[in-house]
Write a protein that holds these residues in place. Structure first.
Motif, PDB file in Angstrom:
ATOM      1  N   UNK A   1       0.833  -1.203   0.000  1.00 52.14           N
ATOM      2  CA  UNK A   1       0.000   0.000   0.000  1.00 52.14           C
ATOM      3  C   UNK A   1       0.870   1.255   0.000  1.00 52.14           C
ATOM      4  N   UNK A   2       0.628   2.149  -0.941  1.00 53.80           N
ATOM      5  CA  UNK A   2       1.364   3.413  -0.992  1.00 53.80           C
ATOM      6  C   UNK A   2       0.689   4.449  -0.103  1.00 53.80           C
ATOM      7  N   UNK A   3       1.361   5.587   0.058  1.00 53.84           N
ATOM      8  CA  UNK A   3       0.788   6.658   0.876  1.00 53.84           C
ATOM      9  C   UNK A   3      -0.526   7.157   0.288  1.00 53.84           C
ATOM     10  N   UNK A   4      -0.560   7.350  -1.027  1.00 54.54           N
ATOM     11  CA  UNK A   4      -1.784   7.839  -1.666  1.00 54.54           C
ATOM     12  C   UNK A   4      -2.917   6.838  -1.520  1.00 54.54           C
ATOM     13  N   UNK A   5      -2.604   5.543  -1.632  1.00 55.20           N
ATOM     14  CA  UNK A   5      -3.627   4.511  -1.457  1.00 55.20           C
ATOM     15  C   UNK A   5      -4.113   4.469  -0.014  1.00 55.20           C
TER      16      UNK A   5
ATOM     17  N   UNK B   1       2.976   1.287   9.504  1.00 57.93           N
ATOM     18  CA  UNK B   1       3.753   1.682   8.330  1.00 57.93           C
ATOM     19  C   UNK B   1       2.965   2.618   7.428  1.00 57.93           C
ATOM     20  N   UNK B   2       1.630   2.435   7.361  1.00 62.28           N
ATOM     21  CA  UNK B   2       0.805   3.287   6.518  1.00 62.28           C
ATOM     22  C   UNK B   2       0.679   4.690   7.097  1.00 62.28           C
ATOM     23  N   UNK B   3       0.585   4.786   8.423  1.00 64.34           N
ATOM     24  CA  UNK B   3       0.588   6.100   9.073  1.00 64.34           C
ATOM     25  C   UNK B   3       1.894   6.821   8.765  1.00 64.34           C
ATOM     26  N   UNK B   4       3.014   6.099   8.902  1.00 63.67           N
ATOM     27  CA  UNK B   4       4.319   6.710   8.658  1.00 63.67           C
ATOM     28  C   UNK B   4       4.471   7.133   7.202  1.00 63.67           C
ATOM     29  N   UNK B   5       4.087   6.278   6.268  1.00 63.35           N
ATOM     30  CA  UNK B   5       4.227   6.611   4.847  1.00 63.35           C
ATOM     31  C   UNK B   5       3.429   7.848   4.467  1.00 63.35           C
TER      32      UNK B   5
END
Length: 294
Positions: free
Chosen positions: A156-160, A170-174
């Motif tokens: 999952x990317x930051x935009x996703x 990791x998604x919060x950090x990205x």
């Protein structure tokens, strides 16, 4: 404060497979170690360490066919201080940044800055640069994404993440890193140990954690959009542009994760380690940390 930390991981390999691990405490914390810090393999294999381009310790090995168990348990001294807060830390103009910092302004595999730039400037551009802008980004990310281990997805990317509004640490950090970079604030991804020290115990299985650092006021400061408040007892393993740079394991062939348990506990003054340096733990991880297959 003394912290006991470590892991018990196992992979099954259908064939002989080259592998790189990133499981060692960052060199900057080596002087704090109170016990031996050594990765143990079963069966015994030959492995060697090297430093990558970001200064992280990596371990190279060739795994034999079958199950390979990977363990470590150690005690480390910690200051017991919470993440530093410096409200007057200002954002530096890009032309004043040190050369080696510029890489942390660029888009990367999971931090797709080109997709979030307009949003970042519209939402946070009017806010005073530096600490207050980063704080506003953390507040936004913390409230925008719903945390859940069952939301883990390692591509999952930051935009996703921004669109799906779900994720793990990791998604919060990205997302926070990406929004910072869009606003010309250098930001880098961090992975390591973060136990429930000084906070209520989380009933979920313990895991490695992800947070980020920003370069403001001429130095790096720690931020954590998932927890969104200062914490005690972070033990850095690795830093990079995003999670792709700090995968805890990269296998150059098929590898099946069969066991994953992490421990990070404050060691009370009257406690001592068992003869083998381990406490029993069977918790399984669901947090979606990077296990790369090249």
């Amino acid at each position: 404060m003394k912290i006991e930390a470590g892991y018990d991981i196992a992979f099954h390999f259908p064939q002989e497979t080259a592998m790189v691990l990133m499981l060692s405490v960052h060199p900057e914390r080596r002087h704090d170690l109170l016990t031996a810090h050594s990765i143990q393999f079963s069966p015994e294999i030959v492995a060697r360490d090297y430093l990558d381009g970001f200064g992280n310790v990596c371990t190279r090995l060739v795994a034999p066919p079958g199950v390979l168990e990977i363990r470590n348990r150690f005690v480390i001294q910690d200051s017991g201080m919470s993440d530093e807060v410096q409200l007057d830390a200002e954002q530096l103009p890009v032309d004043k940044l040190p050369d080696e910092i510029l890489i942390y302004l660029l888009g990367s595999r999971y931090c797709d800055t080109q997709k979030l730039s307009d949003l970042a400037w519209a939402m946070f551009g009017p806010i005073q640069g530096g600490w207050h802008r980063v704080r506003a980004i953390c507040d936004y990310v913390h409230n925008h994404i719903q945390f859940g281990y069952h939301h883990a997805r390692n591509d999952r990317t930051a935009a996703e993440g921004h669109e799906e509004r779900i994720g793990v640490c990791r998604d919060f950090a990205h997302l926070a890193i990406t929004l910072c970079r869009c606003l010309n604030i250098p930001a880098r991804y961090c992975t390591g140990y973060l136990g429930d020290i000084g906070v209520p115990r989380d009933p979920a299985p313990m895991d490695f954690s992800a947070w980020f650092e920003v370069f403001i006021g001429g130095r790096w400061f720690t931020f954590d959009a998932r927890h969104n408040h200062s914490r005690v007892g972070r033990i850095v393993i690795a830093r990079g542009r995003d999670a792709a740079d700090v995968a805890i394991s990269t296998s150059f062939g098929p590898a099946i994760l069969t066991r994953f348990a992490v421990v990070t506990e404050e060691l009370k003054e009257d406690e001592s380690l068992s003869p083998d340096g381990c406490r029993p733990t069977t918790a399984q991880s669901e947090a979606g940390f990077n296990f790369e297959i090249a």
